[in-house]
Design an enzyme around this catalytic site. Structure first.
Site, PDB file in Angstrom:
ATOM      1  N   HIS A  55      84.634 -12.298  51.282  1.00 31.80           N
ATOM      2  CA  HIS A  55      84.310 -11.576  52.514  1.00 31.80           C
ATOM      3  C   HIS A  55      85.559 -11.286  53.340  1.00 31.80           C
ATOM      4  O   HIS A  55      85.596 -11.494  54.546  1.00 31.80           O
ATOM      5  CB  HIS A  55      83.243 -12.326  53.330  1.00 31.80           C
ATOM      6  CG  HIS A  55      81.893 -12.203  52.726  1.00 31.80           C
ATOM      7  ND1 HIS A  55      81.501 -12.993  51.667  1.00 31.80           N
ATOM      8  CD2 HIS A  55      80.867 -11.366  53.000  1.00 31.80           C
ATOM      9  CE1 HIS A  55      80.264 -12.656  51.322  1.00 31.80           C
ATOM     10  NE2 HIS A  55      79.854 -11.668  52.103  1.00 31.80           N
ATOM     11  N   CYS A  68      88.951   5.157  44.966  1.00 30.79           N
ATOM     12  CA  CYS A  68      89.425   3.843  45.414  1.00 30.79           C
ATOM     13  C   CYS A  68      90.516   3.907  46.477  1.00 30.79           C
ATOM     14  O   CYS A  68      90.943   2.878  46.980  1.00 30.79           O
ATOM     15  CB  CYS A  68      89.891   3.015  44.224  1.00 30.79           C
ATOM     16  SG  CYS A  68      88.538   2.592  43.109  1.00 30.79           S
ATOM     17  N   GLU A  91      86.047  -6.455  38.254  1.00 28.73           N
ATOM     18  CA  GLU A  91      85.883  -5.692  39.480  1.00 28.73           C
ATOM     19  C   GLU A  91      84.493  -5.062  39.515  1.00 28.73           C
ATOM     20  O   GLU A  91      83.915  -4.864  40.575  1.00 28.73           O
ATOM     21  CB  GLU A  91      86.959  -4.611  39.560  1.00 28.73           C
ATOM     22  CG  GLU A  91      87.036  -3.944  40.913  1.00 28.73           C
ATOM     23  CD  GLU A  91      88.216  -3.019  41.030  1.00 28.73           C
ATOM     24  OE1 GLU A  91      89.285  -3.475  41.488  1.00 28.73           O
ATOM     25  OE2 GLU A  91      88.077  -1.834  40.657  1.00 28.73           O
TER      26      GLU A  91
END
Length: 157
Positions: free
Chosen positions: A94, A50, A141
């Site tokens: 987005h 990550c 997530e």
């Protein structure tokens, strides 16, 4: 088992039911709505996958409680959707979260608290909802991993 039946007569307000009967109770109730958004981020000060730029399809579950109005509604689901669209989603969907959110490490934990705060502010600004408060934000997530912010934790610390 009985079959499907079309009602004979549609109930009419003030004829078949009185306005005073619409509010069935005076208890606190919880309304929940889910939303999804796609976003990119990366984590700072983290050793693992990550740390690199990557994306998720997040799922946010919002829980709001309050008291019903004279119609028996606490908050209209459409109103909750409008708050999400106008006050929260614009920073998330987005987007590159490291850029659009306040300075923070864009962990699910931090984002859940940020959503909690934004929703709380929006409910305070819009005074139509009697005693409305955010009870929880659950932010997935991945389909099996989520972070949660709860009112009792947010108000105590």
């Amino acid at each position: 088992m009985t079959g499907f039946r079309i009602v004979d007569k549609l109930q009419k307000i003030e004829e078949d039911i009185q306005s005073s009967q619409l509010k069935y109770h005076a208890k606190r109730v919880l309304v929940s709505k889910e939303f999804t958004f796609d976003a990119a981020h990366h984590l700072h000060n983290y050793e693992g996958k990550c740390k690199n730029l990557h994306g998720h399809t997040y799922r946010a579950v919002l829980g709001v409680s309050g008291y019903t109005d004279e119609r028996g509604l606490m908050i209209d689901f459409g109103d909750l959707k409008e708050i999400w669209k106008q006050k929260i989603e614009i920073y998330l969907d987005h987007r590159y979260l490291n850029e659009t959110l306040p300075p923070m490490n864009t962990t699910a934990e931090n984002i859940a608290v940020w959503i909690y705060e934004k929703l709380s502010e929006a409910l305070i600004e819009d005074q139509r909802y009697t005693g409305a408060r955010v009870e929880f934000i659950r932010l997935y997530e991945t389909p099996t991993s989520y972070a949660e912010a709860r009112r009792e934790w947010m108000e105590v610390e």
